[in-house]
Design a protein around this motif. Structure first.
Motif, PDB file in Angstrom:
ATOM      1  N   ASP A 290       4.128  12.561  -3.400  1.00  0.00           N
ATOM      2  CA  ASP A 290       5.086  11.626  -2.808  1.00  0.00           C
ATOM      3  C   ASP A 290       5.969  12.284  -1.736  1.00  0.00           C
TER       4      ASP A 290
ATOM      5  N   ASP B  36       3.646   6.544  -1.517  1.00  0.00           N
ATOM      6  CA  ASP B  36       5.111   6.686  -1.480  1.00  0.00           C
ATOM      7  C   ASP B  36       5.560   7.541  -0.301  1.00  0.00           C
TER       8      ASP B  36
ATOM      9  N   HIS C 261      -2.045   6.722  -7.350  1.00  0.00           N
ATOM     10  CA  HIS C 261      -0.638   7.030  -7.094  1.00  0.00           C
ATOM     11  C   HIS C 261       0.118   7.213  -8.414  1.00  0.00           C
TER      12      HIS C 261
ATOM     13  N   ASN D  40       3.729   2.510  -4.958  1.00  0.00           N
ATOM     14  CA  ASN D  40       4.585   1.356  -5.253  1.00  0.00           C
ATOM     15  C   ASN D  40       5.651   1.151  -4.189  1.00  0.00           C
ATOM     16  N   HIS D  41       6.096   2.219  -3.529  1.00  0.00           N
ATOM     17  CA  HIS D  41       7.134   2.045  -2.516  1.00  0.00           C
ATOM     18  C   HIS D  41       6.614   1.380  -1.245  1.00  0.00           C
TER      19      HIS D  41
ATOM     20  N   HIS E  88       3.963  10.096  -8.252  1.00  0.00           N
ATOM     21  CA  HIS E  88       4.785   9.002  -8.803  1.00  0.00           C
ATOM     22  C   HIS E  88       5.823   9.411  -9.840  1.00  0.00           C
TER      23      HIS E  88
HETATM   24 MN   LIG Z   1       5.776   5.947  -6.871  1.00  0.00          MN
END
Ligand SMILES: [Mn+2]
Length: 263
Positions: A10, A46, A142, A78-79, A209
């Protein structure tokens, strides 16, 4: 000799730290051009939020993808989904009572400057990122979760479903997607590891993550390499750049990814 395969966890807006790491690994030259020759490089998602320059990180990765003619690739984190959801749905309520998509993104470190600068072209690029990928014996994801299985039975299906949801899905569908992509710490269970590898292929899983520092109870600056667990079948490479980690690049084609805490 097979081509070397590198992976980076990330980035969270720390574009210049990423440049330094890739230079040290011999993948960028002094003018920040791709110099990895036949090497392959995966960013595990991310790129955005928590750090100063998510757009800069995104544009660096997009340029390297072009310069390397596809040897540099990026997973959807997810970001990436969070900032697209904030952009599409803004003040609309999520499944959390009283929290809008914008609120949830900001609570997760969203920066107004990144959202304001995000272009349609960048959004289009993000919606085509795969949440998972295969590279040799490795399954790259991720997040450390088997919830990806809820999105499809192959990498192609999961990528298609995620892209569709981000482009045209309604708020409820995107909210469900965010829950799946943000899930974590499920891969201590051998059954979850077996299910992921059995469905998507590969012998081992590498993920980001969940910061290694938080898993092993170390200071981020003291984490200098990957954290292997799950009887050696799972490798965490989240170097926690956003909280002061110096970061690292791993070689997935070598048995040992470098120094660091071990399970
Ligand atoms: Mn993440």
């Amino acid at each position: 000799m097979p081509a070397p395969v590198f992976a980076v966890g990330d980035v969270h807006g720390h574009r210049d730290v990423l440049v330094g790491l890739l230079r040290d690994a011999g993948l960028l030259d002094a003018s920040e051009r791709w110099s990895g020759a036949e090497a392959r490089l995966w960013l595990l998602g991310d790129l955005f939020d928590r750090g100063p320059d998510g757009i800069g990180a995104l544009e660096l990765v997009r340029r390297l993808e072009r310069e390397s003619t596809g040897a540099v690739r990026c997973l959807l984190g997810n970001h990436e989904a969070l900032i697209l959801a904030a952009r599409r749905f803004g003040d609309e309520d999520t499944g959390f009572t009283g929290q809008s998509f914008l609120d949830v993104w900001k609570l997760n470190g969203g920066l107004d400057a990144d959202l304001a600068a995000l272009t349609d072209e960048q959004v289009g690029w993000i919606t085509h990122l795969p949440p998972l990928a295969r590279e040799g014996d490795w399954l790259l994801v991720h997040a450390d979760t088997d919830a990806y299985l809820d999105l499809g039975g192959s990498i192609e299906e999961v990528t298609h479903e995620t892209g569709r949801a981000l482009r045209v899905g309604d708020a409820a569908r995107v909210d469900t997607l965010l829950g799946i992509l943000s899930d974590r710490q499920r891969l201590d269970e051998m059954g979850a590891v077996d299910a992921l590898l059995g469905t998507f292929g590969g012998m081992r899983i590498v993920h980001g993550h969940t910061p290694i520092a938080s898993v092993v109870g170390a200071e981020p600056r003291d984490v200098t390499g990957p954290f292997d667990y799950g009887a050696g079948r799972v490798r965490n490479i989240d170097h926690c750049l956003f909280a002061g980690g110096n970061g690292f690049v791993v070689r997935l084609d070598e048995a040992d990814g470098g120094p660091g805490p071990r399970a």
